[in-house]
Write a protein that holds these residues in place. Structure first.
Motif, PDB file in Angstrom:
ATOM      1  N   GLN A 344       6.810  20.873  81.942  1.00 50.40           N
ATOM      2  CA  GLN A 344       8.242  20.988  82.199  1.00 50.40           C
ATOM      3  C   GLN A 344       9.014  21.216  80.903  1.00 50.40           C
ATOM      4  N   ARG A 345       8.507  20.663  79.824  1.00 57.34           N
ATOM      5  CA  ARG A 345       9.171  20.781  78.519  1.00 57.34           C
ATOM      6  C   ARG A 345       8.792  22.064  77.785  1.00 57.34           C
ATOM      7  N   GLY A 346       7.876  22.836  78.338  1.00 56.98           N
ATOM      8  CA  GLY A 346       7.472  24.083  77.703  1.00 56.98           C
ATOM      9  C   GLY A 346       6.345  23.940  76.705  1.00 56.98           C
ATOM     10  N   VAL A 347       5.699  22.779  76.669  1.00 53.53           N
ATOM     11  CA  VAL A 347       4.544  22.592  75.795  1.00 53.53           C
ATOM     12  C   VAL A 347       3.336  23.280  76.431  1.00 53.53           C
ATOM     13  N   GLU A 348       2.627  24.086  75.677  1.00 54.60           N
ATOM     14  CA  GLU A 348       1.435  24.757  76.199  1.00 54.60           C
ATOM     15  C   GLU A 348       0.206  23.889  75.968  1.00 54.60           C
ATOM     16  N   ILE A 349      -0.712  23.914  76.927  1.00 56.17           N
ATOM     17  CA  ILE A 349      -1.933  23.110  76.843  1.00 56.17           C
ATOM     18  C   ILE A 349      -3.146  24.008  77.015  1.00 56.17           C
ATOM     19  N   LEU A 350      -4.037  23.975  76.042  1.00 58.39           N
ATOM     20  CA  LEU A 350      -5.329  24.644  76.158  1.00 58.39           C
ATOM     21  C   LEU A 350      -6.296  23.614  76.719  1.00 58.39           C
ATOM     22  N   PRO A 351      -6.701  23.750  77.996  1.00 56.11           N
ATOM     23  CA  PRO A 351      -7.434  22.686  78.680  1.00 56.11           C
ATOM     24  C   PRO A 351      -8.838  22.466  78.138  1.00 56.11           C
ATOM     25  N   ASP A 352      -9.295  21.232  78.275  1.00 54.75           N
ATOM     26  CA  ASP A 352     -10.589  20.824  77.745  1.00 54.75           C
ATOM     27  C   ASP A 352     -11.749  21.699  78.212  1.00 54.75           C
ATOM     28  N   ILE A 353     -11.789  22.076  79.483  1.00 57.04           N
ATOM     29  CA  ILE A 353     -12.961  22.812  79.976  1.00 57.04           C
ATOM     30  C   ILE A 353     -13.054  24.214  79.392  1.00 57.04           C
ATOM     31  N   LEU A 354     -11.957  24.672  78.795  1.00 56.26           N
ATOM     32  CA  LEU A 354     -11.969  25.921  78.027  1.00 56.26           C
ATOM     33  C   LEU A 354     -12.072  25.619  76.536  1.00 56.26           C
ATOM     34  N   CYS A 355     -11.176  24.771  76.060  1.00 52.79           N
ATOM     35  CA  CYS A 355     -10.978  24.574  74.623  1.00 52.79           C
ATOM     36  C   CYS A 355     -12.193  23.975  73.921  1.00 52.79           C
ATOM     37  N   ASN A 356     -12.873  23.006  74.547  1.00 46.80           N
ATOM     38  CA  ASN A 356     -14.009  22.381  73.858  1.00 46.80           C
ATOM     39  C   ASN A 356     -15.364  22.834  74.394  1.00 46.80           C
ATOM     40  N   SER A 357     -15.373  23.975  75.082  1.00 51.97           N
ATOM     41  CA  SER A 357     -16.625  24.457  75.675  1.00 51.97           C
ATOM     42  C   SER A 357     -17.579  25.069  74.654  1.00 51.97           C
ATOM     43  N   GLY A 358     -17.147  25.209  73.405  1.00 55.02           N
ATOM     44  CA  GLY A 358     -18.033  25.737  72.379  1.00 55.02           C
ATOM     45  C   GLY A 358     -19.289  24.907  72.212  1.00 55.02           C
ATOM     46  N   GLY A 359     -19.173  23.603  72.451  1.00 49.35           N
ATOM     47  CA  GLY A 359     -20.331  22.726  72.314  1.00 49.35           C
ATOM     48  C   GLY A 359     -21.432  23.034  73.306  1.00 49.35           C
ATOM     49  N   VAL A 360     -21.068  23.156  74.582  1.00 51.62           N
ATOM     50  CA  VAL A 360     -22.094  23.434  75.583  1.00 51.62           C
ATOM     51  C   VAL A 360     -22.597  24.873  75.480  1.00 51.62           C
ATOM     52  N   ILE A 361     -21.747  25.787  75.015  1.00 53.48           N
ATOM     53  CA  ILE A 361     -22.219  27.160  74.783  1.00 53.48           C
ATOM     54  C   ILE A 361     -23.238  27.165  73.653  1.00 53.48           C
TER      55      ILE A 361
END
Length: 430
Positions: A344-361
């Protein structure tokens, strides 16, 4: 532009399982997920709980409780970390296992989701005790893990050494002929034990890349941007390392011991050296001033990276956040009500299942190398990781725009639809 939020009614803090179920339900409703498939994805496949005795250095025996929850394997073997932390319980394991299912599906990997660990504070045990605890836990899990069944990896308070102990214990239960074909029972191993170049930095590098892709997408230069990091373990350090190399400025760090802050910038490498010499704590670092823990999320910055535990951003602190971007290095760091306030405040969020998926990749790359007997160079691993993450990022951005939804919902939609396709095409036994 980030705006101030209206006063919110204080609500009870929700658990991680409640959060992930609500995230799933929201996306499932938007796409009209088949009701029968929805029933399957709402529950876990298997839940393993073990109590096991371990002799301590003083000769006394202590009983430990370990968990392994296997959520879904429609797309391939179960995959997910093992954490050693007092907060580990069956609900936490269920939530984290479900997030792993969505994460591997979103990344397009041939994996399902699992998670687990032991309920303990590792700082209270010697290295020799932790080795015996790990080996006994591995033995207790028995054939519930395996290179084509369920592949653990490091998580909170576990590392490559932990994986080496698991590997050795697991292989010792196999026949001599089987041992050479079971090295991929875990990932995140030391290089000498079959680990992959770049796996140590894969999660943090992935968080950095996702931030970089977001900046490019919005025409933003990261040079000079101020960022704060919660958690200075593997993920927090490598994220900060790559952001600093890009010209961004680290101004605050919080870990389990305390918070430090310096408006002029904190040297990532100097802080790492201090932390290593100070039993993992950042408290007392000469290059910054101490700060009250409750003020961390309210600091003036451009980017906030929660890379510690779940449920750190809540209704109590969401209204105070000044960052324009939150990049979730941890699993489930933002609860559902807090996310509503932030959006609602306009803060953007890069979600965990995308943002930290480098580990499982990165784990997938290690698993592939072990299976095929190949050894990839660091440059090759990093290039493959960037390609894979860019593909995921692009899909999420396109789905977000097409559906008119936030990035987390878009990521869930992509992940759930891939699983739905698998069930529709294969059918449900019998």
């Amino acid at each position: 532009m980030v705006t101030e939020a209206p006063k919110q009614k204080v609500q009870l803090k929700q658990g991680m399982l409640d959060n992930v179920m609500r995230q799933f339900s929201n996306a499932a409703a938007i796409i009209g997920l088949n009701s029968n498939i929805r029933k399957i994805l709402e529950v876990t496949n298997n839940e393993i709980l073990v109590h096991f005795p371990v002799r301590m250095d003083n000769g006394e025996v202590e009983i430990f409780t370990g968990y392994r929850v296997q959520h879904n394997n429609a797309l391939g073997p179960y995959k997910g970390g093992l954490r050693y932390h007092p907060t580990v319980d069956i609900d936490a394991a269920r939530a984290l296992a479900m997030w792993m299912t969505w994460k591997t599906s979103l990344a397009g990997l041939p994996y399902g989701g699992a998670k687990g660990g032991i309920q303990l504070d590792p700082s209270k045990y010697s290295l020799a005790e932790l080795e015996r605890i790990t080996r006994r836990f591995t033995y207790a899990l028995g054939d519930n893990i395996g290179p084509e069944l369920d592949i653990p990896a490091p998580d909170v308070n576990t590392n490559s050494q932990t994986m080496a102990w698991i590997l050795d214990t697991y292989m010792s239960t196999k026949s001599p002929a089987e041992r050479s074909t079971n090295t991929h029972v875990v990932t995140g191993k030391p290089i000498g034990a079959g680990g992959s170049e770049g796996r140590d930095r894969a999660t943090g590098y992935g968080v950095f890349l996702t931030i970089k892709f977001w900046a490019e997408h919005n025409g933003i230069d990261l040079k000079g941007k101020r960022f704060i990091v919660q958690g200075f373990g593997n993920v927090g350090y490598w994220t900060a390392y790559f952001l600093e190399n890009e010209g961004a400025i680290l101004t605050a760090v919080q870990d389990a011991y305390g918070t430090i802050h310096n408006d002029n910038g904190i040297s990532v490498e100097n802080l790492l050296a201090y932390s290593k010499a100070n039993k993992g704590s950042i408290v007392g670092f000469a290059g910054a001033e101490p700060l009250d823990n409750g003020e961390f999320f309210a600091l003036d910055c451009d980017i906030c990276v929660p890379a510690a535990l779940g449920n750190q951003i809540t209704v109590e602190n969401a209204t105070k956040i000044k960052a324009a971007l939150i990049a979730e290095g941890a699993n489930g760091p933002t609860d559902v009500e807090a996310e509503e306030i932030l959006l609602q405040r306009g803060v953007e969020i890069l979600p965990d299942i995308l943002c930290n998926s480098g580990g499982v990749i990165g784990s997938y790359f290690e698993w592939l190398q072990n299976r095929s007997g190949e050894i990839w160079q660091l440059e090759e691993v990093m290039a493959k990781l960037e390609k894979k993450l860019r593909e995921s990022f692009t899909r999420v951005m396109e789905t977000s725009k097409k559906r008119g939804v936030d990035k987390r919902t878009a990521a869930f939609i992509i992940a759930i639809q891939r699983l739905e396709d698998a069930y529709v095409q294969r059918g449900i036994f019998p």
